[in-house]
Design an enzyme around this catalytic site. Structure first.
Site, PDB file in Angstrom:
ATOM      1  N   LEU A   1       0.810  -1.209   0.000  1.00  0.00           N
ATOM      2  CA  LEU A   1       0.000   0.000   0.000  1.00  0.00           C
ATOM      3  C   LEU A   1       0.849   1.266   0.000  1.00  0.00           C
ATOM      4  O   LEU A   1       0.518   2.252  -0.666  1.00  0.00           O
ATOM      5  CB  LEU A   1      -0.926   0.013   1.218  1.00  0.00           C
ATOM      6  CG  LEU A   1      -1.908  -1.136   1.396  1.00  0.00           C
ATOM      7  CD1 LEU A   1      -2.817  -0.862   2.584  1.00  0.00           C
ATOM      8  CD2 LEU A   1      -2.714  -1.380   0.150  1.00  0.00           C
TER       9      LEU A   1
ATOM     10  N   LYS B   1      15.664  -2.024  -1.372  1.00  0.00           N
ATOM     11  CA  LYS B   1      14.293  -2.170  -1.852  1.00  0.00           C
ATOM     12  C   LYS B   1      13.680  -0.803  -2.133  1.00  0.00           C
ATOM     13  O   LYS B   1      12.881  -0.642  -3.060  1.00  0.00           O
ATOM     14  CB  LYS B   1      13.460  -2.931  -0.822  1.00  0.00           C
ATOM     15  CG  LYS B   1      13.880  -4.385  -0.659  1.00  0.00           C
ATOM     16  CD  LYS B   1      13.022  -5.103   0.373  1.00  0.00           C
ATOM     17  CE  LYS B   1      13.447  -6.559   0.516  1.00  0.00           C
ATOM     18  NZ  LYS B   1      12.652  -7.283   1.547  1.00  0.00           N
TER      19      LYS B   1
ATOM     20  N   ASP C   1      13.940   3.150  10.390  1.00  0.00           N
ATOM     21  CA  ASP C   1      13.677   1.884  11.080  1.00  0.00           C
ATOM     22  C   ASP C   1      12.874   2.193  12.335  1.00  0.00           C
ATOM     23  O   ASP C   1      13.384   2.787  13.278  1.00  0.00           O
ATOM     24  CB  ASP C   1      14.999   1.204  11.443  1.00  0.00           C
ATOM     25  CG  ASP C   1      14.802  -0.148  12.117  1.00  0.00           C
ATOM     26  OD1 ASP C   1      13.636  -0.548  12.357  1.00  0.00           O
ATOM     27  OD2 ASP C   1      15.817  -0.806  12.413  1.00  0.00           O
TER      28      ASP C   1
ATOM     29  N   SER D   1      -6.820   0.268  10.597  1.00  0.00           N
ATOM     30  CA  SER D   1      -7.550  -0.833   9.967  1.00  0.00           C
ATOM     31  C   SER D   1      -8.867  -1.015  10.697  1.00  0.00           C
ATOM     32  O   SER D   1      -8.988  -0.681  11.883  1.00  0.00           O
ATOM     33  CB  SER D   1      -6.740  -2.131  10.045  1.00  0.00           C
ATOM     34  OG  SER D   1      -7.512  -3.240   9.616  1.00  0.00           O
TER      35      SER D   1
ATOM     36  N   TYR E   1      -1.819  -7.687  16.484  1.00  0.00           N
ATOM     37  CA  TYR E   1      -1.921  -6.819  15.318  1.00  0.00           C
ATOM     38  C   TYR E   1      -3.183  -5.967  15.426  1.00  0.00           C
ATOM     39  O   TYR E   1      -3.140  -4.748  15.229  1.00  0.00           O
ATOM     40  CB  TYR E   1      -1.953  -7.659  14.041  1.00  0.00           C
ATOM     41  CG  TYR E   1      -2.301  -6.865  12.803  1.00  0.00           C
ATOM     42  CD1 TYR E   1      -1.439  -5.882  12.324  1.00  0.00           C
ATOM     43  CD2 TYR E   1      -3.503  -7.068  12.135  1.00  0.00           C
ATOM     44  CE1 TYR E   1      -1.768  -5.126  11.201  1.00  0.00           C
ATOM     45  CE2 TYR E   1      -3.837  -6.323  11.018  1.00  0.00           C
ATOM     46  CZ  TYR E   1      -2.973  -5.348  10.554  1.00  0.00           C
ATOM     47  OH  TYR E   1      -3.302  -4.601   9.450  1.00  0.00           O
TER      48      TYR E   1
ATOM     49  N   LYS F   1      -3.555  -1.695  16.045  1.00  0.00           N
ATOM     50  CA  LYS F   1      -4.348  -0.784  15.224  1.00  0.00           C
ATOM     51  C   LYS F   1      -5.365  -0.016  16.074  1.00  0.00           C
ATOM     52  O   LYS F   1      -5.694   1.138  15.786  1.00  0.00           O
ATOM     53  CB  LYS F   1      -5.041  -1.545  14.096  1.00  0.00           C
ATOM     54  CG  LYS F   1      -4.051  -2.116  13.078  1.00  0.00           C
ATOM     55  CD  LYS F   1      -3.184  -1.013  12.480  1.00  0.00           C
ATOM     56  CE  LYS F   1      -2.203  -1.505  11.448  1.00  0.00           C
ATOM     57  NZ  LYS F   1      -1.378  -0.423  10.872  1.00  0.00           N
TER      58      LYS F   1
ATOM     59  N   SER G   1      -1.535  -8.294  -0.623  1.00  0.00           N
ATOM     60  CA  SER G   1      -0.181  -7.760  -0.614  1.00  0.00           C
ATOM     61  C   SER G   1       0.695  -8.706   0.195  1.00  0.00           C
ATOM     62  O   SER G   1       0.206  -9.608   0.878  1.00  0.00           O
ATOM     63  CB  SER G   1      -0.136  -6.348   0.004  1.00  0.00           C
ATOM     64  OG  SER G   1      -0.217  -6.403   1.410  1.00  0.00           O
TER      65      SER G   1
END
Length: 333
Positions: free
Chosen positions: A42, A67, A90, A172, A209, A213, A244
């Site tokens: 995203l 990357k 980081d 989220s 997780y 959020k 993803s």
């Protein structure tokens, strides 16, 4: 029952809502944007879309510079007029975040948009080098500290341009699936963060997780309450369920996503929409590209108490573990 309703709602909007890109008439000439976690998924798609709307300068804030360079090359090819730079960041290192913010202050003459998107998802307990649980550190504490460190350059630009800066935090809808008792009633007499750092609080799967959020939503609301929207508009968003590499550790989510998930580009449409549209969205939660209500718990009196407690604990962590961040503006309350 609440989580069942949340699940049904998620399935419904995934099947019926079609994410829309930014309208062609939105132009970003002269502006500078910072996008964290922008080498893939995203973050990459959101950065690429911003660049396609005439953005003058784009900072790809990434953990892996190699990357990041690959992402920069692809974006630069699609939008050659945009000055795309790769900067190391980081969120598991206090020093890295402080150094990144110092670089922003000294090397950029303006910052118009800060899109705080970096995050991780794991199914097992892991501890960051800072000592905090990995989701707590990267998804929450790292994002929270960076949000404070970027206030000054965003505000400075806003007062020069007489246009509010934009800070957007990727959350989220799973924030509303989190086990709220873990933040409402931490065990062992511990604070919220100390309890979530304790392996005893961890349930294998995506529970931490989801909790991270939830913390992001609380933080966004707390920070917005302390900032003037004439200077900086702060909001948070749900980008939806997307295909993803973010879900690569979760085979069940990947399998389920074959039927429901949007593409990364479609998910990114939510991110860019929240970052440059909705001028009245200060402290708001956006989903399906519009302002939506938060959960009853978050907006309740008890939720507001948790929000204040979380703010106080978070500021205390920064003062103790990262005094060089120098966040005196936010330590008075």
């Amino acid at each position: 029952m609440s989580n069942l309703w949340n699940f049904i709602s998620m399935v419904w909007y995934q099947l019926t809502f079609k994410p829309q890109p930014l309208p062609d008439d939105i132009r970003l000439e002269g502006q500078t944007a910072i996008v964290t976690g922008s080498n893939v998924g995203l973050g990459f798609e959101a950065a690429k879309e911003l660049a396609s709307h005439g953005l003058s300068r784009l900072i790809l804030a990434v953990r892996d510079p190699a990357k990041g360079e690959a992402a920069r090359a692809e974006i630069a090819q699609a939008a050659p007029e945009c000055d795309v730079r790769v900067w190391s960041l980081d969120q598991e290192s206090w020093a890295s975040m402080v150094a990144f913010a110092a670089r922003v202050r000294t090397e950029l003459d303006r910052v118009d948009v800060a899109l705080l998107n970096a995050g991780l998802k794991r199914l097992d307990f892991g501890r960051s080098p800072t000592g905090h649980e990995a989701h707590v550190q990267v998804n929450y504490l790292g994002t929270a500290l960076l949000s404070l460190l970027l206030v000054e350059p965003l505000r400075r630009t806003a007062r020069q341009t007489r246009k509010p800066g934009r800070m957007t935090i990727t959350a989220s809808s799973v924030a509303f699936w989190a086990r709220v008792r873990e933040v409402r009633e931490p065990k062992g007499g511990k604070g919220i963060l100390a309890w979530l750092d304790d392996p005893a609080s961890f349930v294998p799967g995506d529970s931490h997780y989801c909790l991270s959020k939830l913390l992001d939503v609380f933080w966004t609301r707390a920070l917005a309450a302390r900032l003037d929207p004439a200077d900086i508009i702060v909001n948070t968003l749900n980008p939806g369920y997307c295909r993803s590499s973010f879900h690569r550790v979760d085979s069940q989510a990947e399998a389920f996503g074959q039927y429901l998930a949007w593409s990364s580009a479609e998910g990114a449409y939510h991110v860019t929409d929240a970052a440059v549209r909705h001028p009245d969205s200060h402290g708001a939660y956006l989903s399906e590209q519009r302002v939506r209500p938060v959960s009853r718990f978050i907006s309740s009196a008890q939720g507001k108490e948790v929000q204040q407690k979380l703010w106080d604990e978070t500021i205390a962590v920064f003062r103790e573990e990262c005094p060089e961040a120098n966040i005196k503006e936010f330590t008075s309350d």
